[in-house]
Write a protein that holds these residues in place. Structure first.
Motif, PDB file in Angstrom:
ATOM      1  N   SER A 358       0.822  -1.204   0.000  1.00  0.00           N
ATOM      2  CA  SER A 358       0.000   0.000   0.000  1.00  0.00           C
ATOM      3  C   SER A 358       0.860   1.260   0.000  1.00  0.00           C
ATOM      4  O   SER A 358       0.619   2.204  -0.763  1.00  0.00           O
ATOM      5  N   SER A 359       1.883   1.285   0.841  1.00  0.00           N
ATOM      6  CA  SER A 359       2.757   2.462   0.930  1.00  0.00           C
ATOM      7  C   SER A 359       3.483   2.713  -0.385  1.00  0.00           C
ATOM      8  O   SER A 359       3.563   3.854  -0.861  1.00  0.00           O
ATOM      9  N   ALA A 360       4.029   1.648  -0.995  1.00  0.00           N
ATOM     10  CA  ALA A 360       4.760   1.804  -2.249  1.00  0.00           C
ATOM     11  C   ALA A 360       3.833   2.234  -3.374  1.00  0.00           C
ATOM     12  O   ALA A 360       4.201   3.056  -4.221  1.00  0.00           O
ATOM     13  N   PHE A 361       2.623   1.699  -3.388  1.00  0.00           N
ATOM     14  CA  PHE A 361       1.682   2.048  -4.441  1.00  0.00           C
ATOM     15  C   PHE A 361       1.237   3.503  -4.305  1.00  0.00           C
ATOM     16  O   PHE A 361       1.165   4.244  -5.288  1.00  0.00           O
ATOM     17  N   LYS A 362       0.971   3.930  -3.073  1.00  0.00           N
ATOM     18  CA  LYS A 362       0.594   5.329  -2.837  1.00  0.00           C
ATOM     19  C   LYS A 362       1.703   6.270  -3.286  1.00  0.00           C
ATOM     20  O   LYS A 362       1.440   7.338  -3.849  1.00  0.00           O
ATOM     21  N   GLY A 375     -15.007  -0.245   2.250  1.00  0.00           N
ATOM     22  CA  GLY A 375     -14.933  -1.523   2.952  1.00  0.00           C
ATOM     23  C   GLY A 375     -13.484  -1.915   3.180  1.00  0.00           C
ATOM     24  O   GLY A 375     -12.685  -1.119   3.689  1.00  0.00           O
ATOM     25  N   PRO A 376     -13.093  -3.133   2.777  1.00  0.00           N
ATOM     26  CA  PRO A 376     -11.706  -3.583   2.977  1.00  0.00           C
ATOM     27  C   PRO A 376     -10.722  -2.910   2.030  1.00  0.00           C
ATOM     28  O   PRO A 376      -9.513  -3.062   2.190  1.00  0.00           O
ATOM     29  N   LEU A 377     -11.224  -2.181   1.022  1.00  0.00           N
ATOM     30  CA  LEU A 377     -10.355  -1.450   0.098  1.00  0.00           C
ATOM     31  C   LEU A 377     -10.027  -0.093   0.715  1.00  0.00           C
ATOM     32  O   LEU A 377     -10.866   0.799   0.768  1.00  0.00           O
ATOM     33  N   ASP A 378      -8.792   0.057   1.218  1.00  0.00           N
ATOM     34  CA  ASP A 378      -8.469   1.301   1.914  1.00  0.00           C
ATOM     35  C   ASP A 378      -7.374   2.113   1.237  1.00  0.00           C
ATOM     36  O   ASP A 378      -6.944   3.136   1.772  1.00  0.00           O
ATOM     37  N   THR A 379      -6.911   1.669   0.070  1.00  0.00           N
ATOM     38  CA  THR A 379      -5.935   2.439  -0.696  1.00  0.00           C
ATOM     39  C   THR A 379      -6.638   2.910  -1.961  1.00  0.00           C
ATOM     40  O   THR A 379      -6.566   2.277  -3.021  1.00  0.00           O
ATOM     41  N   CYS A 380      -7.376   4.012  -1.842  1.00  0.00           N
ATOM     42  CA  CYS A 380      -8.277   4.468  -2.901  1.00  0.00           C
ATOM     43  C   CYS A 380      -7.896   5.869  -3.366  1.00  0.00           C
ATOM     44  O   CYS A 380      -7.264   6.635  -2.627  1.00  0.00           O
ATOM     45  N   PHE A 381      -8.323   6.201  -4.586  1.00  0.00           N
ATOM     46  CA  PHE A 381      -7.914   7.456  -5.207  1.00  0.00           C
ATOM     47  C   PHE A 381      -9.100   8.151  -5.880  1.00  0.00           C
ATOM     48  O   PHE A 381     -10.088   7.508  -6.229  1.00  0.00           O
ATOM     49  N   SER A 387      -9.097  11.040 -17.929  1.00  0.00           N
ATOM     50  CA  SER A 387      -9.494  10.112 -18.996  1.00  0.00           C
ATOM     51  C   SER A 387      -8.619   8.869 -18.988  1.00  0.00           C
ATOM     52  O   SER A 387      -9.027   7.785 -19.410  1.00  0.00           O
ATOM     53  N   THR A 388      -7.372   9.052 -18.507  1.00  0.00           N
ATOM     54  CA  THR A 388      -6.466   7.919 -18.323  1.00  0.00           C
ATOM     55  C   THR A 388      -5.792   8.069 -16.969  1.00  0.00           C
ATOM     56  O   THR A 388      -5.694   9.180 -16.429  1.00  0.00           O
ATOM     57  N   ILE A 389      -5.333   6.970 -16.429  1.00  0.00           N
ATOM     58  CA  ILE A 389      -4.576   7.012 -15.183  1.00  0.00           C
ATOM     59  C   ILE A 389      -3.278   6.247 -15.357  1.00  0.00           C
ATOM     60  O   ILE A 389      -3.224   5.230 -16.050  1.00  0.00           O
ATOM     61  N   LYS A 390      -2.241   6.746 -14.730  1.00  0.00           N
ATOM     62  CA  LYS A 390      -0.924   6.113 -14.778  1.00  0.00           C
ATOM     63  C   LYS A 390      -0.609   5.565 -13.395  1.00  0.00           C
ATOM     64  O   LYS A 390      -0.720   6.293 -12.398  1.00  0.00           O
ATOM     65  N   PHE A 391      -0.248   4.310 -13.322  1.00  0.00           N
ATOM     66  CA  PHE A 391       0.003   3.711 -12.026  1.00  0.00           C
ATOM     67  C   PHE A 391       1.201   2.764 -12.103  1.00  0.00           C
ATOM     68  O   PHE A 391       1.526   2.235 -13.182  1.00  0.00           O
ATOM     69  N   PRO A 392       1.885   2.529 -10.992  1.00  0.00           N
ATOM     70  CA  PRO A 392       3.048   1.649 -11.003  1.00  0.00           C
ATOM     71  C   PRO A 392       2.659   0.193 -11.238  1.00  0.00           C
ATOM     72  O   PRO A 392       1.601  -0.254 -10.804  1.00  0.00           O
ATOM     73  N   THR A 393       3.515  -0.523 -11.934  1.00  0.00           N
ATOM     74  CA  THR A 393       3.274  -1.953 -12.168  1.00  0.00           C
ATOM     75  C   THR A 393       3.334  -2.704 -10.842  1.00  0.00           C
ATOM     76  O   THR A 393       4.029  -2.301  -9.905  1.00  0.00           O
ATOM     77  N   VAL A 394       2.606  -3.802 -10.779  1.00  0.00           N
ATOM     78  CA  VAL A 394       2.636  -4.684  -9.610  1.00  0.00           C
ATOM     79  C   VAL A 394       2.896  -6.108 -10.111  1.00  0.00           C
ATOM     80  O   VAL A 394       2.233  -6.575 -11.039  1.00  0.00           O
ATOM     81  N   ALA A 395       3.862  -6.766  -9.515  1.00  0.00           N
ATOM     82  CA  ALA A 395       4.203  -8.143  -9.895  1.00  0.00           C
ATOM     83  C   ALA A 395       4.285  -9.005  -8.647  1.00  0.00           C
ATOM     84  O   ALA A 395       4.773  -8.568  -7.600  1.00  0.00           O
ATOM     85  N   LEU A 396       3.792 -10.227  -8.758  1.00  0.00           N
ATOM     86  CA  LEU A 396       3.881 -11.214  -7.681  1.00  0.00           C
ATOM     87  C   LEU A 396       4.990 -12.195  -8.038  1.00  0.00           C
ATOM     88  O   LEU A 396       5.046 -12.703  -9.169  1.00  0.00           O
ATOM     89  N   VAL A 397       5.861 -12.471  -7.084  1.00  0.00           N
ATOM     90  CA  VAL A 397       7.000 -13.363  -7.316  1.00  0.00           C
ATOM     91  C   VAL A 397       6.797 -14.631  -6.496  1.00  0.00           C
ATOM     92  O   VAL A 397       6.682 -14.566  -5.258  1.00  0.00           O
ATOM     93  N   PHE A 398       6.759 -15.769  -7.180  1.00  0.00           N
ATOM     94  CA  PHE A 398       6.547 -17.056  -6.523  1.00  0.00           C
ATOM     95  C   PHE A 398       7.828 -17.891  -6.527  1.00  0.00           C
ATOM     96  O   PHE A 398       8.803 -17.550  -7.207  1.00  0.00           O
ATOM     97  N   ASP A 415     -11.577   2.129  -8.369  1.00  0.00           N
ATOM     98  CA  ASP A 415     -10.683   3.243  -8.033  1.00  0.00           C
ATOM     99  C   ASP A 415      -9.811   2.970  -6.813  1.00  0.00           C
ATOM    100  O   ASP A 415      -9.283   3.900  -6.191  1.00  0.00           O
ATOM    101  N   CYS A 416      -9.639   1.707  -6.462  1.00  0.00           N
ATOM    102  CA  CYS A 416      -8.840   1.334  -5.296  1.00  0.00           C
ATOM    103  C   CYS A 416      -7.857   0.230  -5.664  1.00  0.00           C
ATOM    104  O   CYS A 416      -8.071  -0.533  -6.617  1.00  0.00           O
ATOM    105  N   LEU A 417      -6.793   0.131  -4.885  1.00  0.00           N
ATOM    106  CA  LEU A 417      -5.869  -0.985  -5.016  1.00  0.00           C
ATOM    107  C   LEU A 417      -6.604  -2.260  -4.634  1.00  0.00           C
ATOM    108  O   LEU A 417      -7.204  -2.340  -3.562  1.00  0.00           O
TER     109      LEU A 417
END
Length: 454
Positions: A358-362, A375-381, A387-398, A415-417
């Motif tokens: 959450s901190s890194a995404f914010k 509700g449980p979504l607390d990282t919202c914008f 018209s477009t939004i730019k956001f950092p990539t998120v990757a899961l590493v297994f 509109d939330c993470l």
């Protein structure tokens, strides 16, 4: 060598550095069209491309979208959806914790039957199958968190409304109820409910205390052009706690237990299946039984983990990357493993992992004002006027270096993470699985991910 004018050289250098910057930016950020986040009212053309030509492939649809064959009378609100989702996630976590003594998921060959189902009303994706002779269409939910499959049957003393006709066992020449002394009846274990007129009865209670019960039976199941003879399922004659608005005929269990469709068809399709959940409810995906029998090209793979609750499929999440950078999360945070689940909507992470994400995404979204939690979504914008939004990539590493780069539709929802914190083990939900072909190679003990499959 001919000299290059200084202005031309400067232009070439600026152009080169611009290309490099854009290439780097593409690896660390994504751009999402706001309009693409709003589901359309008509079903779009399928972009689904299954990896396997073997086995059998069925179209898969979100039950609340325009592609759904069982369109709902009333759509659930976001609050209702997330409330159901939290109940399901908490239920899975409790069940795994009880089964493992709190140690999470691990490699195991145990085959203890499941005690209860998970929350049926949180399930989102449906397929069409045919049951009986002559075959009748039944639209059923799919669930990797359940084993016992069932459909509503005549006579039904208490049933929810459905789009398809109730299955009539008396009209099928291949229908057969199991006797109380049969091996199939004994295999139900705690989901067995005794006898009625010498016929085996089943009983499944879900996480929200909804119940389905009836006669445990067998009949011919048709999946596309393939038929499964003597398929075991519950013929539901009574239920409680179900929502009339879902309009489905029942449920198809894709868990790892002996009663599941996957286990019952292992001799025909091999013990492997895959699915692709579409980016939005206005486009179709697919379910493939027998996936990976001809090729696994394009997949990144990680070992499949199991517990003595064989229904659930586990993986080991080891790290999370945001904007191309790995978060500083101690490995011990993920030591309990993660459940990969088609029926849970959000991805639930241990508090320490979620806080770091959450901190890194914010930090990568400073250009947008924050918005109140949902509700449980607390990282919202607040994306008003965009018209477009730019956001950092998120990757899961297994484990084994399997890196899964999430699609834009798998990062932001409403509109939330699209992640939440939990007190238990991680659950990888269906939002994060969107557009990926997720391969469950149960026989080979691996889970695979292939990008851009639908």
């Amino acid at each position: 060598m001919a000299s290059v004018p200084k202005l031309l050289l400067l232009a070439l250098l600026c152009s080169y550095h611009s290309l490099v910057a854009h290439a780097a930016d593409a690896r660390t950020h994504k751009v999402l069209d706001i309009e693409s986040m709003t589901p359309k009212t008509v079903c779009s053309e399928s972009k689904a491309v299954p990896s396997s030509t073997g086995g059998t492939t069925l179209p898969l649809h979100h039950r609340h979208g325009p592609c759904s064959p069982v369109s709902s009378k009333k759509l659930p609100t976001l609050e209702e959806m997330l409330q159901r989702d939290q109940l399901r996630a908490a239920y899975i976590q409790r069940k795994i914790s009880r089964a493992t003594g709190g140690s999470g998921v691990k490699e195991s060959n145990a085959t203890v039957p499941t005690t209860l189902g998970t929350k049926e009303n949180s399930l989102e994706y449906v397929i069409k199958v045919e049951l009986g002779s002559p075959a009748v269409t039944q639209t059923v939910l799919i669930d990797t968190g359940s084993d016992v499959s069932w459909v509503q049957c005549k006579p039904c003393t208490q049933c929810h409304d459905q789009a398809d006709s109730l299955f009539d066992p008396s009209a099928s020449s291949t229908y057969s109820p199991f006797s109380c002394g049969s091996g199939a009846c004994a295999q139900l274990g705690v989901e067995g409910a005794g006898c009625t007129s010498s016929q085996c009865q089943y009983f499944v209670q879900y996480g929200d205390e909804s119940i389905t019960t009836g006669t445990y039976s067998s009949d011919t199941l048709k999946l596309g052009s393939d038929s499964v003879k003597s398929f075991q399922f519950g013929c539901s004659h009574e239920e409680s706690g179900f929502d009339d608005d879902d309009r489905t005929a029942g449920l198809m269990g894709l868990g790892g237990g002996p009663q599941s469709l996957v286990s019952q068809t292992a001799g025909t399709f091999g013990k492997a299946f895959s699915y692709c959940l579409p980016a939005s409810s206005d486009s179709p995906g697919f379910l493939t039984l027998g996936a990976g029998t001809t090729t696994t090209s394009g997949f990144v793979k990680t070992p499949m983990l199991r517990s003595n609750q064989p229904t659930f499929y586990g993986v080991r999440l080891e790290a999370i990357r945001v904007g191309g950078k790995q978060l500083n999360i101690p490995s011990s945070v993920f030591s309990s493993g993660s459940i990969l689940d088609s029926g849970t909507v959000l991805t639930y992470l241990p508090q320490a992992a979620y806080s770091a994400l959450s901190s890194a995404f914010k930090a990568g979204m400073k250009q947008y004002p924050s918005a109140p939690p949902k509700g449980p979504l607390d990282t919202c914008f607040d994306f008003s006027g965009q018209s477009t939004i730019k956001f950092p990539t998120v990757a899961l590493v297994f484990t084994d270096g399997a890196v899964v780069n999430l699609d834009g539709s798998g990062v932001i929802v409403e509109d939330c993470l699209a992640f939440s914190a939990s007190d238990g083990l991680s659950i990888i939900g269906n939002v994060q699985q969107r557009t990926l072909e997720v391969l469950y190679d149960v026989g080979g003990g691996a889970v695979g991910f292939r990008a851009g499959a639908c």
